[in-house]
Design a protein around this motif. Structure first.
Motif, PDB file in Angstrom:
ATOM      1  N   LEU A 433       2.434  27.496  44.316  1.00  0.00           N
ATOM      2  CA  LEU A 433       3.076  27.227  42.930  1.00  0.00           C
ATOM      3  C   LEU A 433       2.350  27.816  42.108  1.00  0.00           C
ATOM      4  CD1 LEU A 433       4.946  25.642  41.156  1.00  0.00           C
ATOM      5  CD2 LEU A 433       3.439  23.562  41.600  1.00  0.00           C
ATOM      6  N   VAL A 434       1.082  27.549  42.158  1.00  0.00           N
ATOM      7  CA  VAL A 434       0.186  28.015  40.907  1.00  0.00           C
ATOM      8  C   VAL A 434      -0.515  29.489  41.117  1.00  0.00           C
ATOM      9  CG1 VAL A 434      -0.663  25.438  40.578  1.00  0.00           C
ATOM     10  CG2 VAL A 434      -1.987  27.225  42.162  1.00  0.00           C
ATOM     11  N   ARG A 435      -0.194  30.099  42.322  1.00  0.00           N
ATOM     12  CA  ARG A 435      -0.901  31.452  42.407  1.00  0.00           C
ATOM     13  C   ARG A 435      -0.395  32.379  41.265  1.00  0.00           C
ATOM     14  NH1 ARG A 435       0.075  31.804  47.573  1.00  0.00           N
ATOM     15  NH2 ARG A 435      -2.107  30.888  47.925  1.00  0.00           N
ATOM     16  N   PRO A 436       0.858  32.370  40.703  1.00  0.00           N
ATOM     17  CA  PRO A 436       1.033  33.405  39.744  1.00  0.00           C
ATOM     18  C   PRO A 436       0.150  33.074  38.451  1.00  0.00           C
ATOM     19  CG  PRO A 436       3.137  32.318  40.529  1.00  0.00           C
ATOM     20  CD  PRO A 436       1.993  31.593  41.236  1.00  0.00           C
ATOM     21  N   PHE A 437      -0.569  32.011  38.474  1.00  0.00           N
ATOM     22  CA  PHE A 437      -1.185  31.636  37.254  1.00  0.00           C
ATOM     23  C   PHE A 437      -2.761  32.059  37.479  1.00  0.00           C
ATOM     24  CE2 PHE A 437       1.653  27.987  37.309  1.00  0.00           C
ATOM     25  CZ  PHE A 437       3.167  28.948  36.904  1.00  0.00           C
ATOM     26  N   LEU A 438      -3.123  32.339  38.704  1.00  0.00           N
ATOM     27  CA  LEU A 438      -4.490  32.564  38.961  1.00  0.00           C
ATOM     28  C   LEU A 438      -4.762  34.052  38.874  1.00  0.00           C
ATOM     29  CD1 LEU A 438      -4.569  29.886  41.885  1.00  0.00           C
ATOM     30  CD2 LEU A 438      -5.082  29.614  39.463  1.00  0.00           C
ATOM     31  N   ASN A 439      -6.301  34.180  38.998  1.00  0.00           N
ATOM     32  CA  ASN A 439      -6.695  35.856  38.800  1.00  0.00           C
ATOM     33  C   ASN A 439      -7.252  36.151  40.202  1.00  0.00           C
ATOM     34  OD1 ASN A 439      -8.974  34.739  39.270  1.00  0.00           O
ATOM     35  ND2 ASN A 439      -9.936  35.279  37.346  1.00  0.00           N
ATOM     36  N   GLY A 440      -7.144  35.503  41.191  1.00  0.00           N
ATOM     37  CA  GLY A 440      -7.310  35.927  42.657  1.00  0.00           C
ATOM     38  C   GLY A 440      -8.829  35.569  42.854  1.00  0.00           C
ATOM     39  N   HIS A 441      -9.497  34.936  41.961  1.00  0.00           N
ATOM     40  CA  HIS A 441     -10.837  34.760  42.110  1.00  0.00           C
ATOM     41  C   HIS A 441     -11.246  33.519  42.655  1.00  0.00           C
ATOM     42  CE1 HIS A 441     -12.372  38.467  40.012  1.00  0.00           C
ATOM     43  NE2 HIS A 441     -12.139  38.818  41.243  1.00  0.00           N
ATOM     44  N   VAL A 442     -12.277  33.231  43.505  1.00  0.00           N
ATOM     45  CA  VAL A 442     -12.652  31.596  44.023  1.00  0.00           C
ATOM     46  C   VAL A 442     -13.892  31.020  43.726  1.00  0.00           C
ATOM     47  CG1 VAL A 442     -12.461  30.216  46.068  1.00  0.00           C
ATOM     48  CG2 VAL A 442     -10.708  31.796  45.649  1.00  0.00           C
ATOM     49  N   TYR A 443     -14.147  30.218  43.072  1.00  0.00           N
ATOM     50  CA  TYR A 443     -15.485  29.700  43.069  1.00  0.00           C
ATOM     51  C   TYR A 443     -16.305  29.614  44.467  1.00  0.00           C
ATOM     52  CZ  TYR A 443     -19.266  26.320  41.398  1.00  0.00           C
ATOM     53  OH  TYR A 443     -20.488  25.757  41.141  1.00  0.00           O
ATOM     54  N   GLN A 444     -17.266  30.448  44.489  1.00  0.00           N
ATOM     55  CA  GLN A 444     -17.934  30.655  45.792  1.00  0.00           C
ATOM     56  C   GLN A 444     -18.774  29.101  46.135  1.00  0.00           C
ATOM     57  OE1 GLN A 444     -18.616  32.455  42.863  1.00  0.00           O
ATOM     58  NE2 GLN A 444     -20.504  33.409  42.971  1.00  0.00           N
ATOM     59  N   ASN A 445     -18.907  28.133  45.302  1.00  0.00           N
ATOM     60  CA  ASN A 445     -19.582  27.066  45.722  1.00  0.00           C
ATOM     61  C   ASN A 445     -18.582  25.960  46.345  1.00  0.00           C
ATOM     62  OD1 ASN A 445     -22.449  26.858  45.442  1.00  0.00           O
ATOM     63  ND2 ASN A 445     -22.154  26.030  43.355  1.00  0.00           N
ATOM     64  N   TYR A 446     -17.090  26.509  46.389  1.00  0.00           N
ATOM     65  CA  TYR A 446     -16.162  25.762  46.813  1.00  0.00           C
ATOM     66  C   TYR A 446     -15.441  26.790  47.959  1.00  0.00           C
ATOM     67  CZ  TYR A 446     -16.032  22.477  43.104  1.00  0.00           C
ATOM     68  OH  TYR A 446     -16.497  21.534  42.041  1.00  0.00           O
ATOM     69  N   PRO A 447     -16.499  27.291  49.066  1.00  0.00           N
ATOM     70  CA  PRO A 447     -15.714  28.149  49.899  1.00  0.00           C
ATOM     71  C   PRO A 447     -14.588  27.663  50.852  1.00  0.00           C
ATOM     72  CG  PRO A 447     -17.921  27.236  50.782  1.00  0.00           C
ATOM     73  CD  PRO A 447     -17.632  26.966  49.510  1.00  0.00           C
ATOM     74  N   ASP A 448     -13.619  28.626  51.144  1.00  0.00           N
ATOM     75  CA  ASP A 448     -12.278  28.088  52.032  1.00  0.00           C
ATOM     76  C   ASP A 448     -12.479  28.995  53.166  1.00  0.00           C
ATOM     77  OD1 ASP A 448      -9.974  27.771  52.903  1.00  0.00           O
ATOM     78  OD2 ASP A 448      -8.904  27.882  50.769  1.00  0.00           O
ATOM     79  N   SER A 449     -12.486  28.724  54.261  1.00  0.00           N
ATOM     80  CA  SER A 449     -12.565  29.701  55.628  1.00  0.00           C
ATOM     81  C   SER A 449     -11.247  30.133  55.736  1.00  0.00           C
ATOM     82  CB  SER A 449     -13.020  28.724  56.612  1.00  0.00           C
ATOM     83  OG  SER A 449     -11.798  27.772  57.015  1.00  0.00           O
ATOM     84  N   ARG A 450     -10.243  29.942  54.997  1.00  0.00           N
ATOM     85  CA  ARG A 450      -8.867  30.249  55.283  1.00  0.00           C
ATOM     86  C   ARG A 450      -8.521  31.555  54.330  1.00  0.00           C
ATOM     87  NH1 ARG A 450      -4.863  25.281  54.717  1.00  0.00           N
ATOM     88  NH2 ARG A 450      -5.918  25.356  52.553  1.00  0.00           N
ATOM     89  N   LEU A 451      -9.619  31.888  53.540  1.00  0.00           N
ATOM     90  CA  LEU A 451      -9.155  33.102  52.653  1.00  0.00           C
ATOM     91  C   LEU A 451      -9.390  34.366  53.475  1.00  0.00           C
ATOM     92  CD1 LEU A 451     -11.606  32.290  49.478  1.00  0.00           C
ATOM     93  CD2 LEU A 451      -9.014  32.405  49.715  1.00  0.00           C
ATOM     94  N   GLN A 452      -8.364  35.235  53.277  1.00  0.00           N
ATOM     95  CA  GLN A 452      -8.266  36.576  53.907  1.00  0.00           C
ATOM     96  C   GLN A 452      -9.291  37.493  53.288  1.00  0.00           C
ATOM     97  OE1 GLN A 452      -6.266  37.055  56.701  1.00  0.00           O
ATOM     98  NE2 GLN A 452      -5.991  34.711  56.485  1.00  0.00           N
ATOM     99  N   ASN A 453      -9.334  37.704  52.154  1.00  0.00           N
ATOM    100  CA  ASN A 453     -10.374  38.525  51.476  1.00  0.00           C
ATOM    101  C   ASN A 453     -11.485  37.805  50.839  1.00  0.00           C
ATOM    102  OD1 ASN A 453     -11.519  40.755  50.387  1.00  0.00           O
ATOM    103  ND2 ASN A 453     -10.010  41.773  49.393  1.00  0.00           N
ATOM    104  N   PHE A 454     -12.308  37.134  51.412  1.00  0.00           N
ATOM    105  CA  PHE A 454     -13.169  36.229  50.417  1.00  0.00           C
ATOM    106  C   PHE A 454     -14.157  36.994  49.791  1.00  0.00           C
ATOM    107  CE2 PHE A 454     -15.391  37.485  54.574  1.00  0.00           C
ATOM    108  CZ  PHE A 454     -16.656  37.570  54.334  1.00  0.00           C
ATOM    109  N   SER A 455     -14.439  38.149  50.208  1.00  0.00           N
ATOM    110  CA  SER A 455     -15.584  39.072  49.387  1.00  0.00           C
ATOM    111  C   SER A 455     -15.184  39.260  47.946  1.00  0.00           C
ATOM    112  CB  SER A 455     -16.063  40.198  50.218  1.00  0.00           C
ATOM    113  OG  SER A 455     -14.769  41.063  50.374  1.00  0.00           O
TER     114      SER A 455
END
Length: 501
Positions: A433-455
């Motif tokens: 739902l919120v993905r259209p509002f996000l820039n695609g980056h993720v705070y690295q102190n909240y790592p998510d093993s399900r991310l496809q392109n974590f780097s």
């Protein structure tokens, strides 16, 4: 004078004898012989926990019981030499190493099935007031750090959770209530002492090993070496005003739209820090902001006046005190979220950065979806940026998340496999739902093993420079895990126990 062994040394002798006896009566462990374990125990000021140790099951646990790894050995280090002894043994016997401080990795990366180098007993805080510096050991948790700083008139931003430790937090950036005023915690790092895989201890600072200093301020732990000590620039801060406002459900989207428009990148004074929470209390969704103002209550009230003017607003907390005291106060006031969380419950987290304006209708869609949570422990919250965070030059550290409004974080909790499927499916729908509002980056102190392109998600354009730092300081890829930084032209970390190259 009497020459007697200390109680700690007597206990150590007993553990060494125990390991030696195991070697005489049992087959060797998969990769570490019993006599090698005994020698390592004898060389340490700290201690080893093995699968046969009575406290093994407790020692291997992370803060989140969702992660269940079974290390071959866990080493509780209490000094720098203990860390070097661990690294030497791991190199000799090709053990896969995980470095753990507080055990709060949201993807479980601070434990593995090889060797866990646990730094939680390397604690200490030393203030150098004339130099405006504070030196902190990596296993120091924020309860300890804040207590040591309390009533000194000096401050370093810390996180809201008291059991999180410095070592992991600072290497992933580090966000707290006073970050809009003073910056992400890693922005205040003057230097670090780091143990490298080859046994050297180096200083990383703007003048010494500047590439390592750049990389370890946002590059996350477990990538380049073992953080042994961090030195921060302290900032003067005598007291803060703690505050909290609650709103009716009908006003929640209006509040969120106003917060984004005037209380994140622009509008609000840097001195105002807060989190906006969507939670569930007594079975009903609640909408509450809580935070701190680095100044007087009068100035703080003026800053939040537009928020109090929204229909249904209630000022729930208004209290002045030191930052450490108010950090503790806000843990319980006006109430805790999640509410009545069962003991031993598991958690899954997802997050993303908002960098574009949302309409009130779009915020309403988020509010409406949150109300569909299948159980009463879900939590969504905003960590607003702006101020000193956004002003720090993005190229000056590996923490790239500067030109954003806020980090949107969603936590779900579950007690069994069936609930896990249900809650993670709901979490996935929330993030869609919120993905259209996000820039695609993720705070690295909240790592998510399900991310496809974590780097790209964690580091974006900084990743090639991080790879250069990896090649310079860990050319053998000794420090690796599922989402570790890859060597240039190589693959990511190998997540198989016993493989470190």
């Amino acid at each position: 004078m009497a020459h007697r062994k200390s109680p700690a040394r007597l206990a150590k002798d007993a553990r060494v004898a125990y390991f030696q006896a195991l070697g005489a009566s049992q087959a060797a462990p998969p990769t570490l012989p019993w006599d090698a374990a005994a020698r390592l125990e004898a060389a340490l000021a700290g201690r080893i926990v093995l699968p046969s140790s009575p406290d093994y099951n407790a020692a291997r646990q992370e803060s989140n019981p969702a992660f269940q790894a079974f290390p071959q050995l866990i080493v509780y280090c209490i000094c720098e030499n203990d860390v070097l002894e661990c690294l030497a043994v791991a190199q000799r016997y090709n053990l896969w190493v995980a470095v753990r401080c507080g055990g709060h990795s949201t993807a479980g990366y601070s434990v593995n099935d090889g060797m866990v180098v646990d730094l939680s007993e390397m604690r200490g805080v030393v203030l150098d007031r004339p130099a405006h510096r504070v030196h902190v050991l990596p296993g120091t948790d924020f309860d300890h750090f804040n207590a040591a700083m309390n009533h000194t008139g000096w401050h370093v931003p810390t996180g809201a959770c008291g059991s999180v430790c410095v070592g992991g937090f600072v290497q992933g950036g580090g966000y707290g209530y006073t970050s809009r005023a003073f910056g992400i915690q890693s922005d205040l790092v003057e230097s670090m002492r780091v143990a490298l895989a080859d046994g050297r201890i180096v200083t990383a600072s703007e003048r010494e090993n500047p590439l390592l200093w750049w990389a370890m301020r946002g590059g996350t732990g477990g990538n380049f070496g073992v953080l042994l000590q961090v030195t921060y620039r302290m900032l003067p801060l005598d007291q803060v005003w703690a505050w909290s406002i609650g709103w009716d459900a009908a006003s929640a989207a209006q509040v969120l739209e106003l917060l984004q428009r005037h209380y994140m990148r622009t509008g609000a004074p840097d001195a105002l820090g807060y989190m906006m929470n969507l939670g569930i209390l007594n079975g009903q969704p609640v909408y509450m902001a809580q935070g701190m103002f680095c100044g007087t209550a009068e100035a703080g009230m003026q800053a939040i006046a537009p928020l109090l003017a929204i229909p249904g607003a209630q000022l729930l907390v208004s209290k002045t005190g030191t930052y450490p005291d108010m950090n503790v106060w806000l843990e319980d006031h006006p109430y805790t979220l999640p509410d009545a969380l069962p003991e031993g419950i598991c958690e899954t987290k997802a997050c993303g950065y908002i960098s574009q304006p949302l309409t009130q209708a779009q915020w309403q869609s988020i509010v409406d979806f949150f109300a569909t949570s299948p159980n009463p422990w879900s939590l969504a919250y905003l960590e607003p940026y702006g101020g000193a965070i956004n002003r720090y030059p993005v190229q000056d550290s590996a923490f790239i998340h500067r030109n954003v409004d806020a980090d949107l974080v969603v936590d779900v909790f579950w007690r069994n496999p069936q609930e896990r499927v249900q809650m993670e499916a709901w979490l996935d729908r929330f993030m869609q739902l919120v993905r259209p509002f996000l820039n695609g980056h993720v705070y690295q102190n909240y790592p998510d093993s399900r991310l496809q392109n974590f780097s790209d998600a964690y580091w974006g354009p900084a990743y090639p420079t991080l790879q250069r730092a990896k090649a310079a300081y860990d050319p053998g890829n000794f420090f690796c895990f599922e989402q570790s930084i890859a060597l240039p032209g190589g693959q990511g970390g190998n997540a198989q126990a016993g493989i470190s190259a």
